[in-house]
Design a protein around this motif. Structure first.
Motif, PDB file in Angstrom:
ATOM      1  N   GLU A  71      -2.335   7.598  -6.502  1.00  0.00           N
ATOM      2  CA  GLU A  71      -3.002   6.677  -7.418  1.00  0.00           C
ATOM      3  C   GLU A  71      -2.399   6.782  -8.817  1.00  0.00           C
ATOM      4  N   ASP A 118       1.132   1.583 -10.667  1.00  0.00           N
ATOM      5  CA  ASP A 118       1.097   0.242 -10.087  1.00  0.00           C
ATOM      6  C   ASP A 118       2.287   0.121  -9.138  1.00  0.00           C
ATOM      7  N   ASN A 119       2.041  -0.201  -7.885  1.00  0.00           N
ATOM      8  CA  ASN A 119       3.133  -0.258  -6.906  1.00  0.00           C
ATOM      9  C   ASN A 119       3.620  -1.678  -6.629  1.00  0.00           C
ATOM     10  N   LYS A 170      -6.898   0.863  -6.782  1.00  0.00           N
ATOM     11  CA  LYS A 170      -6.670   2.194  -6.214  1.00  0.00           C
ATOM     12  C   LYS A 170      -7.944   2.658  -5.521  1.00  0.00           C
ATOM     13  N   SER A 208      -2.692   3.471  -3.509  1.00  0.00           N
ATOM     14  CA  SER A 208      -2.520   2.367  -4.450  1.00  0.00           C
ATOM     15  C   SER A 208      -2.266   1.083  -3.668  1.00  0.00           C
ATOM     16  N   SER A 224      -1.677  -3.406  -3.971  1.00  0.00           N
ATOM     17  CA  SER A 224      -1.375  -4.570  -4.809  1.00  0.00           C
ATOM     18  C   SER A 224      -1.163  -5.801  -3.937  1.00  0.00           C
ATOM     19  N   LYS A 280       0.855  -1.183   0.000  1.00  0.00           N
ATOM     20  CA  LYS A 280       0.000   0.000   0.000  1.00  0.00           C
ATOM     21  C   LYS A 280       0.891   1.233   0.000  1.00  0.00           C
TER      22      LYS A 280
END
Length: 218
Positions: free
Chosen positions: A151, A154-155, A190, A195, A197, A147
């Motif tokens: 936004e 892509d992290n 998001k 953001s 993942s 996290k």
């Protein structure tokens, strides 16, 4: 040619002193040749040792995801060396819990409440004090939950090309899930200025992935 050579050599007479001088000369040349060879091998060994150190340093960089390249990793050793010998600080810091991790980054980071495997180890990291990661490790599975604020991108740090992309909705949030043959390895979304993942070492079903996402999207 061989016959003539033998005839000539049979007619050559060398005194003991001359033979000794020739043998000494030959021995000296052999000694010099050995020294030269030793110097060459020493140089090659030194180069090989340097290469080994470079390779060792590269592999010393801890891999966050099995499909990433070294250049994509944020997780480095305690200090990285640059060409002039200076050290740069390690951007990764480890914490003892999700609460400590949240305090470090300045926003709440929830634990994944449902995982489809037995967790043997849980680790908490920050990168540059801006990205939070919780890493769950089992016998043959590893999950990375990230996290970060913003936004814009892509992290996940995963740059694989997947043949299957599916969009699901959890609450009012759309999540992009990627994988191969109904085995999903990545989820990206998001929400509210952050953001998120989840990436996995081994693909799981869409239902299992969604159940994981729902626990952090309460």
């Amino acid at each position: 040619m061989s016959k003539l050579y033998n005839e000539i050599m049979e007619n050559i007479y060398l005194t003991p002193e001359t033979k000794e001088q020739i043998l000494c000369h030959v021995s000296e040349r052999e000694r010099k040749a050995k020294v030269q060879n030793m110097k060459k091998w020493t140089k090659y060994i030194s180069v090989a040792a340097c290469c080994a150190l470079v390779v060792g340093a590269a592999y010393g960089i801890h891999t966050l995801h099995p499909d990433k390249t070294v250049s994509e990793e944020e997780d480095m050793t305690t200090a990285d060396m640059v060409d002039d010998g200076a050290q740069i600080a390690n951007p990764m810091k480890e914490y003892g819990s999700a609460e400590e991790l949240s305090d470090a980054v300045g926003f709440t980071v929830r634990e994944i409440g449902e995982l489809p495997f037995t967790v043997k180890e849980t680790l908490y990291f920050t990168y540059d004090d801006t990205l939070a990661e919780i890493r769950y490790t089992g016998d043959d599975q590893e999950v990375y939950f990230r996290k970060s604020q913003g936004e814009d991108e892509d992290n996940s740090g995963v740059y694989n090309t997947y043949s299957q992309t599916t969009t699901i909705t959890v609450g009012y949030t759309e999540i992009t899930c990627k994988g191969e043959s109904d085995a999903y390895e990545l989820a990206i979304w998001k929400k509210d200025g952050y953001s998120y993942s989840i990436s996995l070492q081994t693909g799981i079903s869409l239902e299992e992935l969604q159940a994981m996402i729902e626990t952090v999207e309460k």
